[in-house]
Design a protein around this motif. Sequence first.
Motif, PDB file in Angstrom:
ATOM      1  N   ARG A 101      -0.270   2.352   4.367  1.00 22.11           N
ATOM      2  CA  ARG A 101       0.556   1.228   4.813  1.00 22.11           C
ATOM      3  C   ARG A 101       0.730   1.243   6.337  1.00 22.11           C
ATOM      4  O   ARG A 101       0.552   0.219   7.000  1.00 22.11           O
ATOM      5  CB  ARG A 101       1.924   1.311   4.134  1.00 22.11           C
ATOM      6  CG  ARG A 101       2.783   0.074   4.335  1.00 22.11           C
ATOM      7  CD  ARG A 101       4.212   0.325   3.855  1.00 22.11           C
ATOM      8  NE  ARG A 101       4.222   0.874   2.508  1.00 22.11           N
ATOM      9  CZ  ARG A 101       5.265   1.467   1.934  1.00 22.11           C
ATOM     10  NH1 ARG A 101       6.396   1.602   2.607  1.00 22.11           N
ATOM     11  NH2 ARG A 101       5.181   1.951   0.712  1.00 22.11           N
ATOM     12  N   THR A 102       1.047   2.409   6.877  1.00 23.10           N
ATOM     13  CA  THR A 102       1.218   2.509   8.334  1.00 23.10           C
ATOM     14  C   THR A 102      -0.101   2.252   9.058  1.00 23.10           C
ATOM     15  O   THR A 102      -0.145   1.543  10.070  1.00 23.10           O
ATOM     16  CB  THR A 102       1.770   3.894   8.709  1.00 23.10           C
ATOM     17  OG1 THR A 102       3.066   4.033   8.120  1.00 23.10           O
ATOM     18  CG2 THR A 102       1.886   4.062  10.218  1.00 23.10           C
ATOM     19  N   LEU A 155       0.842  -1.209   0.000  1.00 24.36           N
ATOM     20  CA  LEU A 155       0.000   0.000   0.000  1.00 24.36           C
ATOM     21  C   LEU A 155       0.874   1.255   0.000  1.00 24.36           C
ATOM     22  O   LEU A 155       1.959   1.262   0.589  1.00 24.36           O
ATOM     23  CB  LEU A 155      -0.903   0.031   1.236  1.00 24.36           C
ATOM     24  CG  LEU A 155      -2.069  -0.958   1.290  1.00 24.36           C
ATOM     25  CD1 LEU A 155      -2.776  -0.865   2.637  1.00 24.36           C
ATOM     26  CD2 LEU A 155      -3.053  -0.720   0.156  1.00 24.36           C
ATOM     27  N   PRO A 156       0.395   2.333  -0.623  1.00 21.38           N
ATOM     28  CA  PRO A 156       1.103   3.609  -0.498  1.00 21.38           C
ATOM     29  C   PRO A 156       0.918   4.163   0.911  1.00 21.38           C
ATOM     30  O   PRO A 156      -0.075   3.888   1.570  1.00 21.38           O
ATOM     31  CB  PRO A 156       0.386   4.495  -1.532  1.00 21.38           C
ATOM     32  CG  PRO A 156      -0.983   3.916  -1.675  1.00 21.38           C
ATOM     33  CD  PRO A 156      -0.844   2.434  -1.439  1.00 21.38           C
ATOM     34  N   GLU A 157       1.897   4.937   1.359  1.00 15.51           N
ATOM     35  CA  GLU A 157       1.730   5.630   2.637  1.00 15.51           C
ATOM     36  C   GLU A 157       0.688   6.743   2.470  1.00 15.51           C
ATOM     37  O   GLU A 157       0.552   7.278   1.378  1.00 15.51           O
ATOM     38  CB  GLU A 157       3.065   6.238   3.093  1.00 15.51           C
ATOM     39  CG  GLU A 157       4.064   5.216   3.616  1.00 15.51           C
ATOM     40  CD  GLU A 157       3.638   4.559   4.935  1.00 15.51           C
ATOM     41  OE1 GLU A 157       2.529   4.807   5.430  1.00 15.51           O
ATOM     42  OE2 GLU A 157       4.432   3.775   5.440  1.00 15.51           O
ATOM     43  N   PRO A 158      -0.063   7.086   3.515  1.00 16.69           N
ATOM     44  CA  PRO A 158       0.010   6.583   4.883  1.00 16.69           C
ATOM     45  C   PRO A 158      -0.848   5.347   5.115  1.00 16.69           C
ATOM     46  O   PRO A 158      -0.938   4.884   6.242  1.00 16.69           O
ATOM     47  CB  PRO A 158      -0.538   7.752   5.701  1.00 16.69           C
ATOM     48  CG  PRO A 158      -1.573   8.346   4.815  1.00 16.69           C
ATOM     49  CD  PRO A 158      -1.060   8.173   3.404  1.00 16.69           C
ATOM     50  N   ALA A 178       1.039   3.914  15.991  1.00 14.95           N
ATOM     51  CA  ALA A 178       0.516   4.915  15.065  1.00 14.95           C
ATOM     52  C   ALA A 178       1.621   5.709  14.364  1.00 14.95           C
ATOM     53  O   ALA A 178       1.397   6.311  13.307  1.00 14.95           O
ATOM     54  CB  ALA A 178      -0.431   5.867  15.796  1.00 14.95           C
ATOM     55  N   ASP A 179       2.817   5.697  14.942  1.00 22.21           N
ATOM     56  CA  ASP A 179       3.954   6.378  14.298  1.00 22.21           C
ATOM     57  C   ASP A 179       4.739   5.448  13.379  1.00 22.21           C
ATOM     58  O   ASP A 179       5.749   5.867  12.799  1.00 22.21           O
ATOM     59  CB  ASP A 179       4.896   6.948  15.365  1.00 22.21           C
ATOM     60  CG  ASP A 179       4.189   7.967  16.229  1.00 22.21           C
ATOM     61  OD1 ASP A 179       3.383   8.742  15.672  1.00 22.21           O
ATOM     62  OD2 ASP A 179       4.416   7.968  17.449  1.00 22.21           O
ATOM     63  N   GLY A 180       4.345   4.200  13.296  1.00 23.75           N
ATOM     64  CA  GLY A 180       5.022   3.266  12.406  1.00 23.75           C
ATOM     65  C   GLY A 180       6.104   2.433  13.078  1.00 23.75           C
ATOM     66  O   GLY A 180       6.712   1.580  12.426  1.00 23.75           O
TER      67      GLY A 180
END
Lengths: 342, 342
Positions: free
Chosen positions: A40-41, A35-38, A52-54
């Motif tokens: 993916r996160t 998936l593209p960010e955001p 939530a910050d990855g």
Amino acid sequence: MIEMTSAADRRRADEILTSARTLCEPALRAAIGSLPEPLRTMGGYHFGWCDADGASTTADSGKALRPALTLGAAVACGAPARAAIDAAAATELVHNFTLLHDDVMDGDRNRRGRPAVWAVWGVADAILLGDAMHALAVRTLVGGLPAAVAAAAVAHLEQTVIEMCRGQHEDCRLGASGRADVDEYGRMAMAKTGSLMGCACALGALCAGADTATVARMTTFGRELGMAFQFVDDVMGIWGDPNVTGKPAGDLARRTMSLPVVAALSSDGIAASELAAMYDARPGESPMDTERAAALVESAGGRRRTLRAAQDRVEAAIAALADPSSAADLVALAHLVSCRDR
Amino acid sequence: MIEMTSAADRRRADEILTSARTLCEPALRAAIGSLPEPLRTMGGYHFGWCDADGASTTADSGKALRPALTLGAAVACGAPARAAIDAAAATELVHNFTLLHDDVMDGDRNRRGRPAVWAVWGVADAILLGDAMHALAVRTLVGGLPAAVAAAAVAHLEQTVIEMCRGQHEDCRLGASGRADVDEYGRMAMAKTGSLMGCACALGALCAGADTATVARMTTFGRELGMAFQFVDDVMGIWGDPNVTGKPAGDLARRTMSLPVVAALSSDGIAASELAAMYDARPGESPMDTERAAALVESAGGRRRTLRAAQDRVEAAIAALADPSSAADLVALAHLVSCRDR
């Protein structure tokens, strides 16, 4: 819950779930990782792989019951489990896409002991992540299977998504109307929960090259088991231990229309009348006395009827198998569903 | 708008759109008609076939530009239009699924001159109808094509859905931040609008059995055309005639970050500074003086640059075609996009 399995059976079922999680996780991580960010996160957060910050973490990813059913059905139909890994990942992606959207619709702020995606990133991103996960499920299914099998599997999966949409609509409506009968509730539960478990089993059978009759039997097994799963979930929503289930037993406080309540309300007698009055009161007017309500549901037979129905469904599921002895993993999962406490 | 086509060209393009609508409507009606109630009525309402009570009507169903692109691409690749009807219906279903969800996220109460589905039935049902329409799109594509073509088409369509989710996320973010540069805006527009038009053309080519290079050229044609479409849409969102477009030219009142505004804000000079101050004011503090803002966008070159960009994109689209003379319908649609007033 219902006691019908030994500690050894239960260990065996836990091993099957752990094994399904282990087998599917690479496919799930590859899908979410594409998936593209955001998105993916957000997807990694939802599956408990990061915060939530990855940053990496190891939070609850869910039980993986649906992937275990897909793999178990493939094995029961004579294929190795690895033949159904992409299909198992696809069912798990669909399950999680619907969780993301349901949490928005139901206003549920928590999922697996952490804030839901919509509570962290907002409603728009939660809708988008759900849509993207739906797309990933289809892509995973198509990418991992021979074209002819993929076409049948995708058609089955999307018909199931449509049925689940109807089920969620009916669930919202029952919640708003404050009234349901046992049959209406059963139709909703089949559409919302039974359908995807049936599909999970059907996809496993399709991956194994099973014939139409076998796919149909596997579908019935999964659908019946899904009903049992929902009914046990309903019991835990009232009497479950939050320390074990990981979610508050708040169905009564939220005036949820679950089977124990629907069954209790449909009975005759004074307990049903008192319970109906409590459910009819406006939430703002008086908070629900949940201990009293639970006692009323119990004395009106709601708990007993629900556990009986769950056991009937487990038996119907096992009866749908052509040869239960060649489907040991599915039978173990069926027994786990009926005696689980989380 | 941009004047580059004759009245005859324009009539031709209108005929192509009408023909695409006529060819696809039975497939769309069959798809929506297969939904369980109440999703079926909601879907029929969304497509303008019935009112909220289910009574037949003939409201606006949309332009059918994407189906026309799918059919036009198939014909340009040597197949009859009918070979791509299911693919055309699938792209239209995906387009409409994203409209349903976008209206929820953006809080847009109106769609094609009528209340949006969420404004009639609520947010939950609009999310569910969108999810069901996404499923229908995939089912329609798989049901109507040979298995090998279906697998490639489904993979392309779902990759596009993921790209559209990213585009909508970026659109929401640009709207909230109140700032974007022209490149960022272009990436968002490609993901949100260009991607599906590219996919519409790719699916037409796939249905015609085109080779990979041809599918890629068709994809580029559609993506470039989609950018032009979005840019013209942005101009109409400020200067369009609501009586012709069917929607209010309210982009400035809503402080929308569209290309004319982004381009104007990125210019030097006093008009850009005054416009920036107007965009920075909080909506609650002072309603936007939209006539003044439109004059500022125009004098800062926002309108001129946007129309220039649209024309460049139309030329890039046509340049991507291997042989424009064999793709007359696509060329006519390209010219219509750049000179449309609705």
